[in-house]
Motif scaffolding. Structure first.
Motif, mmCIF file in Angstrom:
data_model
loop_
_atom_site.group_PDB
_atom_site.id
_atom_site.type_symbol
_atom_site.label_atom_id
_atom_site.label_comp_id
_atom_site.label_asym_id
_atom_site.label_seq_id
_atom_site.Cartn_x
_atom_site.Cartn_y
_atom_site.Cartn_z
ATOM 1 N N ALA A 137 0.860 -1.718 0.440
ATOM 2 C CA ALA A 137 -0.267 0.342 0.159
ATOM 3 C C ALA A 137 1.320 1.483 0.371
ATOM 4 O O ALA A 137 0.575 2.459 -1.047
ATOM 5 N N GLN A 138 2.099 1.105 0.819
ATOM 6 C CA GLN A 138 2.945 2.869 0.646
ATOM 7 C C GLN A 138 3.538 2.976 -0.274
ATOM 8 O O GLN A 138 3.818 3.661 -0.786
ATOM 9 N N ASP A 139 3.834 1.365 -1.379
ATOM 10 C CA ASP A 139 4.643 2.098 -2.564
ATOM 11 C C ASP A 139 3.734 2.028 -3.246
ATOM 12 O O ASP A 139 4.189 2.918 -4.221
ATOM 13 N N PRO A 189 -8.489 -9.446 -7.204
ATOM 14 C CA PRO A 189 -8.149 -10.021 -8.754
ATOM 15 C C PRO A 189 -8.965 -10.256 -9.402
ATOM 16 O O PRO A 189 -9.007 -11.131 -8.320
ATOM 17 N N PRO A 190 -9.665 -11.243 -9.979
ATOM 18 C CA PRO A 190 -10.143 -12.187 -10.707
ATOM 19 C C PRO A 190 -9.086 -13.354 -10.925
ATOM 20 O O PRO A 190 -7.530 -13.665 -10.101
ATOM 21 N N ALA A 191 -10.024 -14.399 -10.651
ATOM 22 C CA ALA A 191 -9.278 -16.025 -9.653
ATOM 23 C C ALA A 191 -8.056 -16.408 -10.747
ATOM 24 O O ALA A 191 -8.653 -16.314 -12.263
ATOM 25 N N PRO A 192 -7.052 -16.732 -10.250
ATOM 26 C CA PRO A 192 -6.779 -17.607 -11.839
ATOM 27 C C PRO A 192 -7.321 -18.658 -12.098
ATOM 28 O O PRO A 192 -8.526 -19.633 -12.322
ATOM 29 N N HIS A 193 -7.068 -19.082 -13.105
ATOM 30 C CA HIS A 193 -8.228 -19.974 -14.278
ATOM 31 C C HIS A 193 -8.707 -21.829 -13.351
ATOM 32 O O HIS A 193 -7.284 -22.243 -13.009
ATOM 33 N N HIS A 207 -2.948 -5.670 -7.004
ATOM 34 C CA HIS A 207 -3.878 -5.562 -7.619
ATOM 35 C C HIS A 207 -4.830 -4.326 -7.029
ATOM 36 O O HIS A 207 -5.312 -3.397 -7.336
ATOM 37 N N MET A 208 -4.828 -4.348 -5.782
ATOM 38 C CA MET A 208 -6.264 -4.132 -4.839
ATOM 39 C C MET A 208 -5.837 -2.252 -4.840
ATOM 40 O O MET A 208 -6.536 -2.148 -5.258
ATOM 41 N N MET A 209 -4.127 -2.752 -4.130
ATOM 42 C CA MET A 209 -4.439 -0.817 -4.604
ATOM 43 C C MET A 209 -4.407 -0.138 -5.445
ATOM 44 O O MET A 209 -4.297 1.039 -5.595
ATOM 45 N N ALA A 210 -3.652 -1.178 -6.719
ATOM 46 C CA ALA A 210 -4.033 -0.131 -7.951
ATOM 47 C C ALA A 210 -4.617 -0.202 -8.427
ATOM 48 O O ALA A 210 -5.540 1.111 -8.827
ATOM 49 N N SER A 211 -6.288 -0.758 -7.854
ATOM 50 C CA SER A 211 -6.922 -0.214 -7.962
ATOM 51 C C SER A 211 -8.229 1.152 -7.095
ATOM 52 O O SER A 211 -8.556 1.479 -8.025
ATOM 53 N N TYR A 212 -7.888 1.063 -6.385
ATOM 54 C CA TYR A 212 -7.948 1.377 -5.270
ATOM 55 C C TYR A 212 -6.983 2.857 -6.193
ATOM 56 O O TYR A 212 -8.088 4.511 -6.049
ATOM 57 N N LYS A 213 -6.438 3.192 -6.454
ATOM 58 C CA LYS A 213 -5.454 3.888 -6.366
ATOM 59 C C LYS A 213 -6.326 5.153 -7.942
ATOM 60 O O LYS A 213 -6.633 5.822 -8.560
ATOM 61 N N ARG A 214 -6.797 3.874 -8.979
ATOM 62 C CA ARG A 214 -7.163 4.106 -10.453
ATOM 63 C C ARG A 214 -8.577 4.261 -10.170
ATOM 64 O O ARG A 214 -9.379 5.050 -10.911
ATOM 65 N N THR A 215 -9.415 3.319 -9.288
ATOM 66 C CA THR A 215 -10.853 3.948 -9.088
ATOM 67 C C THR A 215 -11.759 4.615 -7.522
ATOM 68 O O THR A 215 -12.823 4.789 -7.779
#
Length: 359
Positions: free
Chosen positions: A23-25, A286-290, A272-280
């Motif tokens: 999160a800090q990164d 994140p989507p589950a692996p196949h 994924h979670m922190m980038a999603s928050y920063k963007r939206t």
């Protein structure tokens, strides 16, 4: 970012500190508010290993790293060059120290059973026994290790032994791994895949035999001991417990069932979670692996359960017949079907066919 971001952690173990560091990164320090609620401020005595690059958010917490890994089986061993990657060792203490160096963390003592309604998100590393799918196979990876110092030079400090199956296999799948810190000091650990834990004497008998017969050390002192247990199961926990209340770490199903590796998966999940928050402005998983990767894990778990004597041959064949980059990508669930066909084509097929038939 100018807005205040409040993260509340239920449980203050390794996973919580990894997510805080990421999160800090990604979000930066200004405006980032971190609280951690747990029953104790104690730091567990845990060693964790990850293969990765020097650009990882947690890379500064590494306490040791190696450019080569060794696999042993029968009368042979092979050393594999990791190329641009490293096999890195962390501890719960080193990860926590990095988080505390970068962040101001408010620590609270109490029962971590409810989210903080005032926080933007609650990240929960406590197992709530809330499953999407229950386990069809449930085993354990358990281990006991000694950090030893020998009287003479014994170790190649550039090579970590990832799996050495040249030990007694009569009580479950058993291998030793060796993490050298110098030419005369290393962690030597006995790891077992089975349904039940061993008593301490069984691990120690394997360790003594390995140190004497494979390492060839007769004069050494034990300077530390560690032990632990990791679940090996195809159970799928529900990661969403409520609005902005998400399961992380092992409680969130991020432990790879067939290897026990968790930390790198937590890093990617947190990114994924922190980038999603920063963007939206919203936290999203994140989507589950196949689903085919869950199927692969289930097949191998069945073989471990029903035909454990097959596992050393399968894993030796995997590492001796495939490029290490392909293997590590497969274990990280990042391969294509073409890559996976190449991998499975290289392996003995009969145990897998029997595992497909069995339930």
């Amino acid at each position: 970012m100018n807005r205040t971001t409040s993260l509340h952690f239920l449980g203050a173990g390794v996973a919580a500190h990894v997510y805080a560091i990421v999160a800090q990164d990604i979000l930066g320090t200004p405006g980032l508010s971190i609280t951690m609620l747990d029953r104790s401020h104690d730091i567990p005595d845990r060693t964790l290993c990850v293969w990765g690059s020097s650009t990882s958010a947690i890379s500064e917490a590494a306490v040791a790293q190696w450019k080569y890994v060794r696999i042993g089986f029968g009368s042979s061993s092979i050393d594999l060059d990791l190329g641009h990657l490293s096999y890195c060792q962390y501890t719960a203490a080193s990860i926590r120290a990095l988080a505390e160096d970068r962040l101001s963390i408010e620590r609270r003592i109490g029962n971590a059973d409810q989210p903080d309604q005032l926080a933007m998100v609650s990240l929960d590393s406590c197992d709530r026994q809330n499953d999407i799918a229950p386990a069809s196979v449930a085993l354990l990876q358990h281990f006991r290790g000694w950090r030893i110092r020998t009287s003479t030079a014994m170790f190649d400090a550039d090579v970590a032994t990832m799996m050495d199956f040249r030990v007694d296999q009569s009580d479950g799948v058993c291998f030793v791994y060796v993490l050298p810190y110098s030419d005369n000091e290393a962690l030597v650990e006995c790891t077992v895949f089975s349904a039940a834990l061993w008593n301490a004497e069984l691990y120690e008998t394997r360790l003594q035999a390995y140190i004497a017969n494979i390492l060839g050390a007769t004069d050494y002192e034990t300077i530390a001991t560690e032990a632990g247990v990791i679940p090996m199961t195809d159970r799928r926990p529900n990661r969403v417990h409520g609005p902005s209340w998400f399961a992380i770490g092992t409680a969130g199903g991020l432990t790879k069932p067939t290897t026990g590796y968790t930390v790198a998966r937590c890093v990617r999940d947190a990114e994924h979670m922190m980038a999603s928050y920063k963007r939206t402005g919203l936290f999203s998983l994140p989507p589950a692996p196949h689903g085919r990767f869950r199927w692969y894990d289930r097949l191998l778990l069945r073989i471990i359960r029903d035909e454990p004597h097959q596992i050393p041959t399968i894993l030796w064949t995997l590492f001796s017949r495939n490029p290490i980059e392909r293997i590590l990508s497969f274990l990280d669930e990042g391969t294509s079907i073409v890559d996976e066909v190449k991998i499975f084509w290289s392996l003995p097929w009969r145990p897998f066919l029997r595992a497909i038939i069995r339930r």
